[in-house]
Design a protein around this motif. Structure first.
Motif, PDB file in Angstrom:
ATOM      1  N   GLN A  20       0.831  -1.200   0.000  1.00  0.00           N
ATOM      2  CA  GLN A  20       0.000   0.000   0.000  1.00  0.00           C
ATOM      3  C   GLN A  20       0.869   1.254   0.000  1.00  0.00           C
ATOM      4  O   GLN A  20       0.573   2.231  -0.696  1.00  0.00           O
TER       5      GLN A  20
ATOM      6  N   GLN B  56       1.614   9.311  -5.802  1.00  0.00           N
ATOM      7  CA  GLN B  56       2.112  10.653  -5.526  1.00  0.00           C
ATOM      8  C   GLN B  56       3.147  11.076  -6.562  1.00  0.00           C
ATOM      9  O   GLN B  56       3.189  12.223  -7.005  1.00  0.00           O
TER      10      GLN B  56
ATOM     11  N   SER C  55       0.969   4.091  -2.811  1.00  0.00           N
ATOM     12  CA  SER C  55       0.768   5.503  -2.470  1.00  0.00           C
ATOM     13  C   SER C  55       1.913   6.358  -2.998  1.00  0.00           C
ATOM     14  O   SER C  55       1.696   7.431  -3.563  1.00  0.00           O
TER      15      SER C  55
END
Length: 283
Positions: free
Chosen positions: A75, A83, A79
């Motif tokens: 995860q 980003q 992420s």
């Protein structure tokens, strides 16, 4: 004496009760010690069995923790990747915006440069025209008699110009010729200062003809006529029909009267002084 008297008896001597009891106690103590040792040994031997039974539980918990840690790591990686993509998109958008701004500034600079160049050319043309008109006006003031090329000769021929016109045309011509020498003022409508369309409007008002106020509208107020077919009283215009920037009145004999500019004021001059673009007839 018996013949067996010299043979020692094989019977075991009797043991006393105290000896038996002592031996029993010793034996019991030994047995107790052995029992305790055996029990202790059994306990020690049982410990590995207990640890072996707990190992599957510890292994399952560890696997769950490892799986959970892997999920968290995945995860976090997702992420970070998202980003990174957003940062890349923002950087690309900023770069494009910067390029667009630079292009817009470049176009604005080019347009400004072109506008300034056009303004300079227009100013130069106006200055050249003003100089020519000033020269012509000076020639008129010194009484030059060069025929149709001078303002003075045009002024001296005003009577003949007027004599060729009759009726309403004569009245219009008489009015504009009476204003020759008045000042030019933008927006002026008389009685002593005029702009080009203000003078023309006032002249035709003398014969009860209401003309529009501005030169653009006056250039389409009547019937279009050719410059080779002019009659006294026709309205001359400079520029396009409907977009004219200057107007005057043809007074005959190749002459016109108009409020030209602030340098010359209202003058009577030959058509060659400032050739018009077209004419309209309202009389």
């Amino acid at each position: 004496m018996s013949h067996t008297a010299h043979i020692r008896s094989h019977r075991k001597p009797r043991r006393s009760a105290s000896t038996i009891a002592m031996r029993a106690g010793v034996a019991g103590g030994v047995l107790s010690t052995l029992a305790v040792a055996g029990a202790s040994g059994s306990a020690v031997a049982a410990e590995p069995v207990t640890q072996t039974l707990e190992l599957p539980t510890l292994t399952a918990d560890l696997a769950a923790q490892v799986a959970q840690s892997a999920d968290v790591t995945q995860q976090a990686a997702a992420s970070y990747e998202l980003q990174a993509e957003r940062d890349a998109a923002a950087a690309k958008a900023a770069k494009q915006a910067k390029a667009d701004l630079a292009e817009a500034k470049k176009k604005a600079a080019e347009e400004k440069k072109n506008a300034e160049e056009a303004a300079r050319k227009a100013a130069a043309e106006r200055a050249s025209r003003t100089a020519e008109r000033a020269t012509l006006s000076a020639s008129a003031d010194t009484g030059s008699s060069e025929g149709s090329g001078s303002v003075s000769s045009s002024s001296s021929s005003s009577s003949s110009s007027s004599s060729s016109a009759t009726g309403s045309a004569a009245a219009v011509i008489a009015f504009v010729q009476a204003q020759v020498g008045d000042a030019y003022v933008s927006g002026g409508t008389g009685p002593n200062s005029w702009d080009c369309s203000g003078l023309v409007q006032a002249a035709f008002k003398q014969v009860n003809i209401d003309l529009p106020r501005v030169s653009q509208a006056q250039s389409t107020a009547g019937t279009q006529v050719g410059l080779d077919n002019l009659q006294p009283g026709d309205i001359l215009y400079w520029g396009g029909a409907g977009s004219a920037y200057h107007v005057g009145v043809y007074v005959g004999d190749g002459m016109f009267v108009g409020a030209q500019n602030s340098s010359t004021g209202v003058v009577q001059a030959p058509l060659s002084y400032d050739p018009p673009s077209g004419a309209v007839r309202v009389l």
